[in-house]
Design an enzyme around this catalytic site. Structure first.
Site, PDB file in Angstrom:
ATOM      1  N   CYS A  80     -13.132   0.650   8.237  1.00 48.90           N
ATOM      2  CA  CYS A  80     -12.225   0.130   7.196  1.00 48.90           C
ATOM      3  C   CYS A  80     -12.187   1.029   5.975  1.00 48.90           C
ATOM      4  O   CYS A  80     -13.215   1.582   5.566  1.00 48.90           O
ATOM      5  CB  CYS A  80     -12.714  -1.233   6.717  1.00 48.90           C
ATOM      6  SG  CYS A  80     -12.948  -2.444   8.007  1.00 48.90           S
ATOM      7  N   SER A  81     -11.014   1.128   5.352  1.00 51.48           N
ATOM      8  CA  SER A  81     -10.946   1.742   4.029  1.00 51.48           C
ATOM      9  C   SER A  81     -11.606   0.762   3.063  1.00 51.48           C
ATOM     10  O   SER A  81     -11.599  -0.448   3.291  1.00 51.48           O
ATOM     11  CB  SER A  81      -9.494   2.000   3.622  1.00 51.48           C
ATOM     12  OG  SER A  81      -8.767   0.780   3.606  1.00 51.48           O
TER      13      SER A  81
ATOM     14  N   CYS B 112       0.822  -1.228   0.000  1.00 54.19           N
ATOM     15  CA  CYS B 112       0.000   0.000   0.000  1.00 54.19           C
ATOM     16  C   CYS B 112       0.846   1.264   0.000  1.00 54.19           C
ATOM     17  O   CYS B 112       0.314   2.374  -0.112  1.00 54.19           O
ATOM     18  CB  CYS B 112      -0.948  -0.001   1.193  1.00 54.19           C
ATOM     19  SG  CYS B 112      -1.932  -1.489   1.309  1.00 54.19           S
TER      20      CYS B 112
ATOM     21  N   HIS C  71      -9.220   3.706  -1.271  1.00 55.21           N
ATOM     22  CA  HIS C  71      -7.851   3.209  -1.138  1.00 55.21           C
ATOM     23  C   HIS C  71      -7.510   2.245  -2.278  1.00 55.21           C
ATOM     24  O   HIS C  71      -7.447   1.036  -2.082  1.00 55.21           O
ATOM     25  CB  HIS C  71      -7.708   2.541   0.238  1.00 55.21           C
ATOM     26  CG  HIS C  71      -6.337   2.053   0.577  1.00 55.21           C
ATOM     27  ND1 HIS C  71      -5.177   2.592   0.052  1.00 55.21           N
ATOM     28  CD2 HIS C  71      -5.926   1.053   1.416  1.00 55.21           C
ATOM     29  CE1 HIS C  71      -4.127   1.951   0.548  1.00 55.21           C
ATOM     30  NE2 HIS C  71      -4.553   1.009   1.363  1.00 55.21           N
TER      31      HIS C  71
ATOM     32  N   LYS D  79     -10.127   6.287   4.290  1.00 52.32           N
ATOM     33  CA  LYS D  79     -11.449   5.897   4.807  1.00 52.32           C
ATOM     34  C   LYS D  79     -12.594   6.373   3.910  1.00 52.32           C
ATOM     35  O   LYS D  79     -13.454   5.599   3.540  1.00 52.32           O
ATOM     36  CB  LYS D  79     -11.556   6.463   6.242  1.00 52.32           C
ATOM     37  CG  LYS D  79     -12.843   6.245   6.986  1.00 52.32           C
ATOM     38  CD  LYS D  79     -13.048   4.830   7.457  1.00 52.32           C
ATOM     39  CE  LYS D  79     -13.791   3.956   6.520  1.00 52.32           C
ATOM     40  NZ  LYS D  79     -15.105   4.315   6.057  1.00 52.32           N
TER      41      LYS D  79
HETATM   42  N1  COA Z   1     -16.602   2.621   3.895  1.00 56.69           N
HETATM   43  C1  COA Z   1     -17.854   3.085   3.632  1.00 56.69           C
HETATM   44  N2  COA Z   1     -18.764   2.374   2.953  1.00 56.69           N
HETATM   45  C2  COA Z   1     -18.391   1.172   2.487  1.00 56.69           C
HETATM   46  C3  COA Z   1     -17.121   0.644   2.702  1.00 56.69           C
HETATM   47  C4  COA Z   1     -16.224   1.403   3.442  1.00 56.69           C
HETATM   48  N3  COA Z   1     -15.017   0.924   3.725  1.00 56.69           N
HETATM   49  N4  COA Z   1     -17.033  -0.564   2.122  1.00 56.69           N
HETATM   50  C5  COA Z   1     -18.225  -0.793   1.547  1.00 56.69           C
HETATM   51  N5  COA Z   1     -19.030   0.249   1.773  1.00 56.69           N
HETATM   52  C6  COA Z   1     -20.447   0.320   1.412  1.00 56.69           C
HETATM   53  C7  COA Z   1     -20.715  -0.159  -0.001  1.00 56.69           C
HETATM   54  O1  COA Z   1     -20.813   0.906  -0.925  1.00 56.69           O
HETATM   55  C8  COA Z   1     -22.031  -0.870   0.161  1.00 56.69           C
HETATM   56  O2  COA Z   1     -23.063   0.094   0.204  1.00 56.69           O
HETATM   57  P1  COA Z   1     -24.462  -0.186  -0.512  1.00 56.69           P
HETATM   58  O3  COA Z   1     -24.996  -1.415   0.157  1.00 56.69           O
HETATM   59  O4  COA Z   1     -25.242   1.061  -0.229  1.00 56.69           O
HETATM   60  O5  COA Z   1     -24.119  -0.404  -1.950  1.00 56.69           O
HETATM   61  C9  COA Z   1     -21.967  -1.488   1.537  1.00 56.69           C
HETATM   62  O6  COA Z   1     -21.070  -0.631   2.274  1.00 56.69           O
HETATM   63  C10 COA Z   1     -21.476  -2.919   1.559  1.00 56.69           C
HETATM   64  O7  COA Z   1     -20.365  -3.003   0.715  1.00 56.69           O
HETATM   65  P2  COA Z   1     -19.658  -4.353   0.265  1.00 56.69           P
HETATM   66  O8  COA Z   1     -18.787  -4.013  -0.896  1.00 56.69           O
HETATM   67  O9  COA Z   1     -20.675  -5.439   0.116  1.00 56.69           O
HETATM   68  O10 COA Z   1     -18.747  -4.672   1.508  1.00 56.69           O
HETATM   69  P3  COA Z   1     -17.842  -5.890   1.690  1.00 56.69           P
HETATM   70  O11 COA Z   1     -18.339  -6.602   2.891  1.00 56.69           O
HETATM   71  O12 COA Z   1     -17.677  -6.661   0.419  1.00 56.69           O
HETATM   72  O13 COA Z   1     -16.431  -5.219   1.983  1.00 56.69           O
HETATM   73  C11 COA Z   1     -14.769  -4.611   3.594  1.00 56.69           C
HETATM   74  C12 COA Z   1     -16.237  -4.449   3.125  1.00 56.69           C
HETATM   75  C13 COA Z   1     -14.561  -3.713   4.786  1.00 56.69           C
HETATM   76  C14 COA Z   1     -14.511  -6.078   3.965  1.00 56.69           C
HETATM   77  C15 COA Z   1     -13.844  -4.215   2.406  1.00 56.69           C
HETATM   78  O14 COA Z   1     -14.111  -2.892   2.026  1.00 56.69           O
HETATM   79  C16 COA Z   1     -12.378  -4.360   2.805  1.00 56.69           C
HETATM   80  O15 COA Z   1     -11.823  -5.453   2.729  1.00 56.69           O
HETATM   81  N6  COA Z   1     -11.715  -3.263   3.206  1.00 56.69           N
HETATM   82  C17 COA Z   1     -10.319  -3.309   3.622  1.00 56.69           C
HETATM   83  C18 COA Z   1      -9.425  -3.205   2.420  1.00 56.69           C
HETATM   84  C19 COA Z   1      -7.969  -3.430   2.829  1.00 56.69           C
HETATM   85  O16 COA Z   1      -7.658  -4.323   3.593  1.00 56.69           O
HETATM   86  N7  COA Z   1      -7.059  -2.633   2.262  1.00 56.69           N
HETATM   87  C20 COA Z   1      -5.656  -2.741   2.568  1.00 56.69           C
HETATM   88  C21 COA Z   1      -5.376  -2.075   3.848  1.00 56.69           C
HETATM   89  S1  COA Z   1      -3.812  -2.496   4.532  1.00 56.69           S
END
Ligand code: COA
Length: 385
Positions: free
Chosen positions: A206-207, A83, A333, A329
């Protein structure tokens, strides 16, 4: 070593860009940066990208992106540091201009993460952790940062509400940034009741998973007025460092040694004191990461940054605005592009062009970008000329 300035920035909107390919996303950002700078050519380019192989089955993207940008045969290098890929690409471009090898260098970053499903994205990101001791055992990045959050909350008695305040603050900033993936405010209640991802981290801690690109153009400061059309922003400090990739090998889970070391190096080069910094972009891949990063940079004593967001200290208008862009956030990302986007926020702030996000009178800004759980960190300090 020559003084170096940023003379152009480009960052189209981030999000789920299903209609655009990796190359489209990069080229759009790079052309915007070249246009903003006013240069008619570049001599060289670096592109931060963590995992085009796993996300879109494409490697060898230095040459690919130079070709599609129409700048071949200039040298083009893809930079990978998880990242922190974007921040490290920026540092390579800075070093190349400072050394005198090239005059006009483009530093970009790109990632296209939403063409795979959530499981595949989590797997791709997990390759930046220690395969044998972490990923193979089932640890994901939300899981690893949850361990850090638990350790911090236990050691410094941080409440769940204080952690959530970081997300509330960054979404409030992101709501003022039209390029953000989620440019919307969230309330404390929404963060506290969002879906549990890895206890204690919830969805809004989470981002997100993002498609996006960003690019900047650098040149020698002495040439900036002639080459560029906007106010040049001087790069006064650059530092990079590494640490153990696996969390269990560290003395402390909550203090990022690589960030501390990179900051020390950047400050030494900049010949300034930390107190002179007017705004900071830090790598808030999870709410807890912002808190640990601020302490590792030395901006807060250990255990003291936890309440900073809740107390309004790190908000726009507070003593030290942090992540005025919305941070990872709210802005999103796309891992390889994040480090470049942080630089862009600093440049726009120091040019006094940040609109509703403007930190009044900002002169010096600092950006901290990290890979994995801070196994790699890179810190840059920029100053308005
Ligand atoms: N912040 C705000 N809203 C978010 C979001 C976030 N981080 N992630 C998803 N959303 C929203 C989506 O738009 C969706 O909204 P909707 O239902 O109105 O369309 C809803 O929340 C669900 O999203 P979805 O994509 O189904 O979530 P998910 O469960 O597949 O993924 C996480 C969520 C947190 C698991 C995923 O974003 C993630 O893995 N984040 C971390 C990424 C990471 O590790 N990066 C490297 C860092 S070291």
């Amino acid at each position: 070593m020559r003084d170096v300035a940023v003379i152009g920035v480009g960052m189209p909107k981030w999000g789920e860009l299903w209609a655009k390919s990796l190359r489209d996303i990069f080229v759009e950002a790079a052309l915007a940066a070249i246009d903003d700078s006013g240069v008619d050519h570049i001599d060289s380019m670096y592109v931060g990208c963590m995992s085009s192989g796993l996300f879109v089955d494409q490697e060898h993207i230095g040459a690919l992106l130079a070709d599609y940008l129409g700048v071949a045969p200039v040298p083009a290098v893809r930079v990978e540091s998880a990242c922190a890929s974007g921040g490290v690409a920026f540092r390579q471009a800075f070093i190349e201009v400072a050394s005198g090898i090239s005059d006009i260098v483009l530093a970009g970053g790109v990632e296209k993460m939403t063409d795979v499903d959530g499981g595949a994205a989590t797997f791709a990101l997990g390759t930046a952790a220690d395969q044998e001791y972490e990923s193979f055992q089932g640890a994901t990045f939300p899981g690893l940062y949850a361990l850090i959050a638990r350790a911090y909350m236990d050691k410094y008695k941080l409440s769940r509400e204080d952690l959530a305040a970081v997300a509330v603050k960054n979404h409030a900033h992101g709501a003022k940034n039209p390029r953000a993936q989620f440019p919307k405010e969230v309330t404390l209640e929404q963060v506290m009741h969002s879906t549990m991802i890895a206890d204690p981290l919830r969805l809004l801690d989470c981002s997100p998973v993002t498609d996006g690109g960003a690019a900047v153009v650098l040149c020698p400061l002495s040439e900036a007025a002639k080459l560029g059309k906007k106010r040049p922003i001087k790069v006064i400090g650059s530092g990079q460092a590494s640490d153990t990739i696996a969390l269990h090998q560290r003395d402390s889970l909550t203090f990022f040694k690589s960030t501390a070391r990179a900051a020390q190096k950047a400050l030494q080069m900049a010949k300034i004191k930390l107190e002179q910094v007017n705004l900071v972009e830090v790598h808030d891949c999870f709410t807890i990461a912002e808190i640990c990063a601020l302490e590792s940079l030395g901006l807060f004593a250990e255990g003291k940054a936890g309440k900073a967001a809740a107390q309004g200290m790190t908000r726009l208008g507070g003593e030290l605005p942090v992540n005025t862009s919305g941070g990872l956030k709210s802005k999103g990302h796309p891992v390889g592009a994040t480090g470049i986007a942080q630089i862009i926020e600093l440049v726009e702030q120091l040019r006094q062009e940040a609109g509703p996000r403007q930190v009044s009178g900002a002169k010096i800004g600092l950006a901290q970008n990290m890979g994995g759980t801070a196994a790699s960190s890179v810190v840059h300090i920029l100053e308005a000329c």
